[in-house]
Write an enzyme that holds these catalytic residues in place. Structure first.
Site, PDB file in Angstrom:
ATOM      1  N   THR A 187       0.963  -1.234  -0.006  1.00 31.31           N
ATOM      2  CA  THR A 187       0.150  -0.029   0.059  1.00 31.31           C
ATOM      3  C   THR A 187       1.081   1.251  -0.067  1.00 31.31           C
ATOM      4  O   THR A 187       0.555   2.090  -0.628  1.00 31.31           O
ATOM      5  CB  THR A 187      -1.028  -0.200   1.214  1.00 31.31           C
ATOM      6  OG1 THR A 187      -1.781  -1.259   1.090  1.00 31.31           O
ATOM      7  CG2 THR A 187      -1.611   1.191   1.478  1.00 31.31           C
ATOM      8  N   HIS A 241       1.860   1.813  -3.471  1.00 25.05           N
ATOM      9  CA  HIS A 241       1.025   2.737  -4.245  1.00 25.05           C
ATOM     10  C   HIS A 241       0.921   4.118  -3.983  1.00 25.05           C
ATOM     11  O   HIS A 241       1.110   5.059  -4.811  1.00 25.05           O
ATOM     12  CB  HIS A 241      -0.367   2.151  -3.971  1.00 25.05           C
ATOM     13  CG  HIS A 241      -0.560   0.449  -4.350  1.00 25.05           C
ATOM     14  ND1 HIS A 241      -0.722   0.456  -5.839  1.00 25.05           N
ATOM     15  CD2 HIS A 241      -0.813  -0.620  -3.942  1.00 25.05           C
ATOM     16  CE1 HIS A 241      -1.008  -0.805  -5.895  1.00 25.05           C
ATOM     17  NE2 HIS A 241      -0.808  -1.365  -4.860  1.00 25.05           N
ATOM     18  N   ILE A 257       3.085 -11.692   1.895  1.00 30.21           N
ATOM     19  CA  ILE A 257       1.849 -11.921   2.517  1.00 30.21           C
ATOM     20  C   ILE A 257       1.421 -13.353   2.037  1.00 30.21           C
ATOM     21  O   ILE A 257       1.452 -14.410   2.904  1.00 30.21           O
ATOM     22  CB  ILE A 257       0.728 -11.283   2.207  1.00 30.21           C
ATOM     23  CG1 ILE A 257       0.756  -9.779   2.524  1.00 30.21           C
ATOM     24  CG2 ILE A 257      -0.569 -11.900   2.884  1.00 30.21           C
ATOM     25  CD1 ILE A 257      -0.222  -8.786   2.715  1.00 30.21           C
ATOM     26  N   ARG A 269      11.470 -14.439  -5.466  1.00 28.00           N
ATOM     27  CA  ARG A 269      10.392 -14.593  -4.380  1.00 28.00           C
ATOM     28  C   ARG A 269       9.872 -16.105  -3.918  1.00 28.00           C
ATOM     29  O   ARG A 269       9.799 -16.385  -2.856  1.00 28.00           O
ATOM     30  CB  ARG A 269       8.925 -13.958  -5.060  1.00 28.00           C
ATOM     31  CG  ARG A 269       9.092 -12.341  -5.166  1.00 28.00           C
ATOM     32  CD  ARG A 269       8.350 -11.814  -3.815  1.00 28.00           C
ATOM     33  NE  ARG A 269       8.724 -10.493  -3.476  1.00 28.00           N
ATOM     34  CZ  ARG A 269       7.993  -9.520  -3.656  1.00 28.00           C
ATOM     35  NH1 ARG A 269       6.541  -9.442  -4.430  1.00 28.00           N
ATOM     36  NH2 ARG A 269       8.152  -8.160  -3.101  1.00 28.00           N
ATOM     37  N   LEU A 329      -7.409 -12.707  -1.111  1.00 26.85           N
ATOM     38  CA  LEU A 329      -6.833 -11.301  -0.371  1.00 26.85           C
ATOM     39  C   LEU A 329      -6.189 -10.583  -1.689  1.00 26.85           C
ATOM     40  O   LEU A 329      -6.411  -9.200  -1.473  1.00 26.85           O
ATOM     41  CB  LEU A 329      -5.789 -11.770   0.541  1.00 26.85           C
ATOM     42  CG  LEU A 329      -5.096 -10.767   1.344  1.00 26.85           C
ATOM     43  CD1 LEU A 329      -5.954 -10.421   2.692  1.00 26.85           C
ATOM     44  CD2 LEU A 329      -3.860 -10.800   1.573  1.00 26.85           C
ATOM     45  N   ILE A 389      -5.660  -8.136  -4.733  1.00 22.58           N
ATOM     46  CA  ILE A 389      -6.449  -7.058  -4.917  1.00 22.58           C
ATOM     47  C   ILE A 389      -6.232  -6.849  -6.604  1.00 22.58           C
ATOM     48  O   ILE A 389      -5.001  -6.460  -7.044  1.00 22.58           O
ATOM     49  CB  ILE A 389      -6.385  -5.791  -4.328  1.00 22.58           C
ATOM     50  CG1 ILE A 389      -6.651  -6.017  -2.969  1.00 22.58           C
ATOM     51  CG2 ILE A 389      -7.190  -4.788  -4.959  1.00 22.58           C
ATOM     52  CD1 ILE A 389      -6.372  -4.844  -2.036  1.00 22.58           C
ATOM     53  N   VAL A 416     -11.429 -11.552   1.510  1.00 23.38           N
ATOM     54  CA  VAL A 416     -10.495 -11.305   2.834  1.00 23.38           C
ATOM     55  C   VAL A 416     -10.250  -9.990   2.762  1.00 23.38           C
ATOM     56  O   VAL A 416      -9.615  -9.575   1.890  1.00 23.38           O
ATOM     57  CB  VAL A 416      -9.521 -12.539   3.125  1.00 23.38           C
ATOM     58  CG1 VAL A 416      -8.932 -12.168   4.375  1.00 23.38           C
ATOM     59  CG2 VAL A 416     -10.111 -13.742   2.894  1.00 23.38           C
ATOM     60  N   TYR A 417     -10.679  -9.205   3.733  1.00 22.43           N
ATOM     61  CA  TYR A 417     -10.140  -7.715   3.974  1.00 22.43           C
ATOM     62  C   TYR A 417      -9.601  -7.721   5.294  1.00 22.43           C
ATOM     63  O   TYR A 417     -10.253  -8.072   6.412  1.00 22.43           O
ATOM     64  CB  TYR A 417     -11.280  -6.671   3.660  1.00 22.43           C
ATOM     65  CG  TYR A 417     -11.039  -5.441   3.967  1.00 22.43           C
ATOM     66  CD1 TYR A 417     -10.144  -4.839   3.239  1.00 22.43           C
ATOM     67  CD2 TYR A 417     -11.782  -4.705   5.131  1.00 22.43           C
ATOM     68  CE1 TYR A 417      -9.807  -3.490   3.453  1.00 22.43           C
ATOM     69  CE2 TYR A 417     -11.365  -3.331   5.291  1.00 22.43           C
ATOM     70  CZ  TYR A 417     -10.379  -2.765   4.512  1.00 22.43           C
ATOM     71  OH  TYR A 417      -9.901  -1.429   4.658  1.00 22.43           O
TER      72      TYR A 417
HETATM   73  P1  NAD Z   1       3.241  -8.434  -3.793  1.00 26.18           P
HETATM   74  O1  NAD Z   1       2.822  -7.474  -4.861  1.00 26.18           O
HETATM   75  O2  NAD Z   1       4.237  -8.203  -3.104  1.00 26.18           O
HETATM   76  O3  NAD Z   1       3.106  -9.839  -4.228  1.00 26.18           O
HETATM   77  C1  NAD Z   1       2.103 -10.315  -5.068  1.00 26.18           C
HETATM   78  C2  NAD Z   1       3.133 -11.566  -5.920  1.00 26.18           C
HETATM   79  O4  NAD Z   1       2.280 -12.162  -7.087  1.00 26.18           O
HETATM   80  C3  NAD Z   1       4.346 -11.140  -6.645  1.00 26.18           C
HETATM   81  O5  NAD Z   1       5.143 -11.799  -6.074  1.00 26.18           O
HETATM   82  C4  NAD Z   1       4.161 -11.353  -7.978  1.00 26.18           C
HETATM   83  O6  NAD Z   1       5.254 -11.640  -8.695  1.00 26.18           O
HETATM   84  C5  NAD Z   1       3.132 -12.369  -7.889  1.00 26.18           C
HETATM   85  N1  NAD Z   1       2.200 -12.827  -9.223  1.00 26.18           N
HETATM   86  C6  NAD Z   1       2.229 -12.034 -10.364  1.00 26.18           C
HETATM   87  N2  NAD Z   1       1.742 -12.759 -11.186  1.00 26.18           N
HETATM   88  C7  NAD Z   1       1.138 -13.847 -10.705  1.00 26.18           C
HETATM   89  C8  NAD Z   1       0.869 -15.153 -11.281  1.00 26.18           C
HETATM   90  N3  NAD Z   1       0.245 -15.208 -12.573  1.00 26.18           N
HETATM   91  N4  NAD Z   1       1.101 -16.066 -10.489  1.00 26.18           N
HETATM   92  C9  NAD Z   1       1.505 -16.246  -9.189  1.00 26.18           C
HETATM   93  N5  NAD Z   1       1.978 -15.185  -8.817  1.00 26.18           N
HETATM   94  C10 NAD Z   1       1.938 -13.973  -9.530  1.00 26.18           C
HETATM   95  O7  NAD Z   1       1.929  -8.340  -2.620  1.00 26.18           O
HETATM   96  P2  NAD Z   1       1.627  -8.775  -1.102  1.00 26.18           P
HETATM   97  O8  NAD Z   1       2.135  -7.468  -0.434  1.00 26.18           O
HETATM   98  O9  NAD Z   1       2.468  -9.601  -0.643  1.00 26.18           O
HETATM   99  O10 NAD Z   1       0.198  -8.859  -1.025  1.00 26.18           O
HETATM  100  C11 NAD Z   1      -0.569  -9.779  -1.558  1.00 26.18           C
HETATM  101  C12 NAD Z   1      -1.712  -9.190  -2.275  1.00 26.18           C
HETATM  102  O11 NAD Z   1      -2.741  -9.002  -1.135  1.00 26.18           O
HETATM  103  C13 NAD Z   1      -1.588  -7.906  -3.095  1.00 26.18           C
HETATM  104  O12 NAD Z   1      -2.573  -8.131  -4.283  1.00 26.18           O
HETATM  105  C14 NAD Z   1      -2.131  -6.876  -2.268  1.00 26.18           C
HETATM  106  O13 NAD Z   1      -2.819  -5.636  -2.811  1.00 26.18           O
HETATM  107  C15 NAD Z   1      -3.303  -7.492  -1.443  1.00 26.18           C
HETATM  108  N6  NAD Z   1      -3.575  -7.146  -0.157  1.00 26.18           N
HETATM  109  C16 NAD Z   1      -4.901  -7.164   0.206  1.00 26.18           C
HETATM  110  C17 NAD Z   1      -5.273  -6.867   1.533  1.00 26.18           C
HETATM  111  C18 NAD Z   1      -6.733  -6.966   2.003  1.00 26.18           C
HETATM  112  O14 NAD Z   1      -6.846  -6.466   2.914  1.00 26.18           O
HETATM  113  N7  NAD Z   1      -7.557  -7.590   1.269  1.00 26.18           N
HETATM  114  C19 NAD Z   1      -4.360  -6.380   2.197  1.00 26.18           C
HETATM  115  C20 NAD Z   1      -2.946  -6.355   2.206  1.00 26.18           C
HETATM  116  C21 NAD Z   1      -2.507  -6.735   0.795  1.00 26.18           C
HETATM  117 ZN    ZN Z   2       0.231  -3.205   5.278  1.00 23.72          ZN
END
Ligand code: NAD
Ligand code: ZN
Length: 341
Positions: free
Chosen positions: A40, A43, A175, A200, A262, A264, A286-287
């Site tokens: 976040t 972003h 995550i 990763r 989770l 987005i 999930v939020y």
């Molecule tokens: P991040 O962006 O660090 O990790 C996402 C991973 O997905 C990256 O390593 C990327 O290479 C990988 N990816 C891309 N394309 C892919 C594919 N086709 N197959 C498999 N993997 C692929 O994100 P993060 O900080 O670990 O967070 C995970 C997600 O959760 C993000 O989308 C984030 O926005 C979301 N999020 C949601 C909440 C919520 O409350 N719902 C809270 C925090 C984060």
């Molecule tokens: Zn955070």
């Protein structure tokens, strides 16, 4: 005090000097020791459409923190000065039906520190005492600073029973990796994690006993065959926000499989609903974290062998935040922690 703020509508964050926040009768003042950089925050750094729509200019950002209570509002009787703590960054109202039912994480009026309200990238943070989560000695400051994203992982992972189940996690960001560690900790059978970024996947294998799969170069079906999974995965956790990952997950699940999402997606994404219907798949969005059940469970797991420390790959002094953000933006890191001294 020193703080990091979004002072201009362009890429970056800037160090500023601000007054130490004044606290109200139900608040505490926390001296920040460590903070985590979240997706976040990236972003907000990048000032993408979401950030420009959501974040007011001049805001002190950051929401992942650990620190020490240095001042108590006059109504706060159940916390003490000197208490080490982290805290829930979602500030909830008390009037919605959900809040009044105790489902605080579903309050539609939630406001986020570091997103809508003054945040934690600062030497001091004002927080409602209600949001404070005291840290036991077993959880040090840097782990305390990543309990917010660990909470996302735990909330997602505990959405469905994982004991003895085959679990697919798409997205090995911090995550997804922590969710894999949790799935392993609570007794899943196979835990497969996918990504397209080799760094990763390597990190995932260091943090937890998982099967890493690079879906850019490997066929997930071959991996399933190798693991003798005749039908498919029982539970999926979507942690990438990527459409292809979700499609792949739906294909790889058993009949009656369950998915917790989770990740987005960047915009509206098409879903093959008939596939979901015919496979009788259950989907849960999930939020955030459950307030405060997720906090309770994750602290209990950390005190009982859950080890996610290796997900922290970089540590910087707060003054070197530009380097920290650069590493985080490169996609070549796990969690990046800033030290506020
Ligand atoms: P991040 O962006 O660090 O990790 C996402 C991973 O997905 C990256 O390593 C990327 O290479 C990988 N990816 C891309 N394309 C892919 C594919 N086709 N197959 C498999 N993997 C692929 O994100 P993060 O900080 O670990 O967070 C995970 C997600 O959760 C993000 O989308 C984030 O926005 C979301 N999020 C949601 C909440 C919520 O409350 N719902 C809270 C925090 C984060
Ligand atoms: Zn955070």
């Amino acid at each position: 005090m020193k703080a990091l703020a979004k002072t201009r509508p362009e890429v970056g964050l800037w160090q500023v000097t601000r007054p130490v926040p004044e606290i109200g009768p139900d608040d505490v003042l926390i001296r920040i020791r460590k903070t985590g950089i979240c997706g976040t925050d990236i972003h907000i750094w990048n000032w993408d459409d979401w950030a420009a729509r959501t974040v007011p200019l001049d805001l002190v950002t950051g929401h992942e923190f650990a620190g020490e209570i240095v001042e108590l509002g006059r109504n706060v009787t159940d916390l003490a000065i000197g208490q080490r703590c982290s805290g829930e960054g979602h500030l909830i109202g008390r009037h919605s039906r959900q809040s009044r039912a105790g489902k605080f994480h579903l309050d539609p009026e939630t406001r986020g520190i570091g997103v809508n309200e003054q945040g934690a990238f600062a030497q001091y943070l004002r927080l409602p005492a209600f949001n404070v989560v005291p840290l036991p000695d077993a959880i040090d400051d840097e782990i305390g600073a990543i309990l917010d994203p660990l909470g996302n992982a735990v909330h997602t992972a505990l959405s469905f029973d994982l004991v003895g189940e085959d679990v697919l996690i798409t997205g090995a960001g911090p995550i997804g990796i922590m969710a894999a560690a949790v799935a392993r900790h609570v007794g899943a059978r196979h835990v497969v994690i996918t990504d397209v970024n080799p760094a990763r996947l390597e990190l995932a294998a260091q943090v937890a006993d998982v099967v890493p799969v690079n879906v850019a170069t490997e066929d997930l079906r071959d991996v399933q065959a190798r693991l003798k999974m005749t039908q498919g995965f029982d539970v999926g956790m979507e942690m990438s926000g990527n459409q292809r990952a979700l499609d792949q997950m739906v294909e790889a699940l058993v009949m009656g499989g369950r998915i917790a999402i989770l990740g987005i997606p960047p915009g509206k994404s098409p879903v093959d609903w008939s596939r979901i219907v015919f496979k009788a798949i259950t989907i849960k969005g999930v939020y955030g974290r459950e307030i405060f059940e997720t906090w309770y469970k994750m602290i209990a797991m950390l005190e009982n062998g859950l080890d996610i420390r290796k997900v922290i790959t970089h540590r910087f002094k707060a003054g070197d935040f530009v380097d920290g953000f650069e590493v985080m933006r490169s996609g070549q890191s796990g969690k990046v922690v800033l030290d506020w001294g």
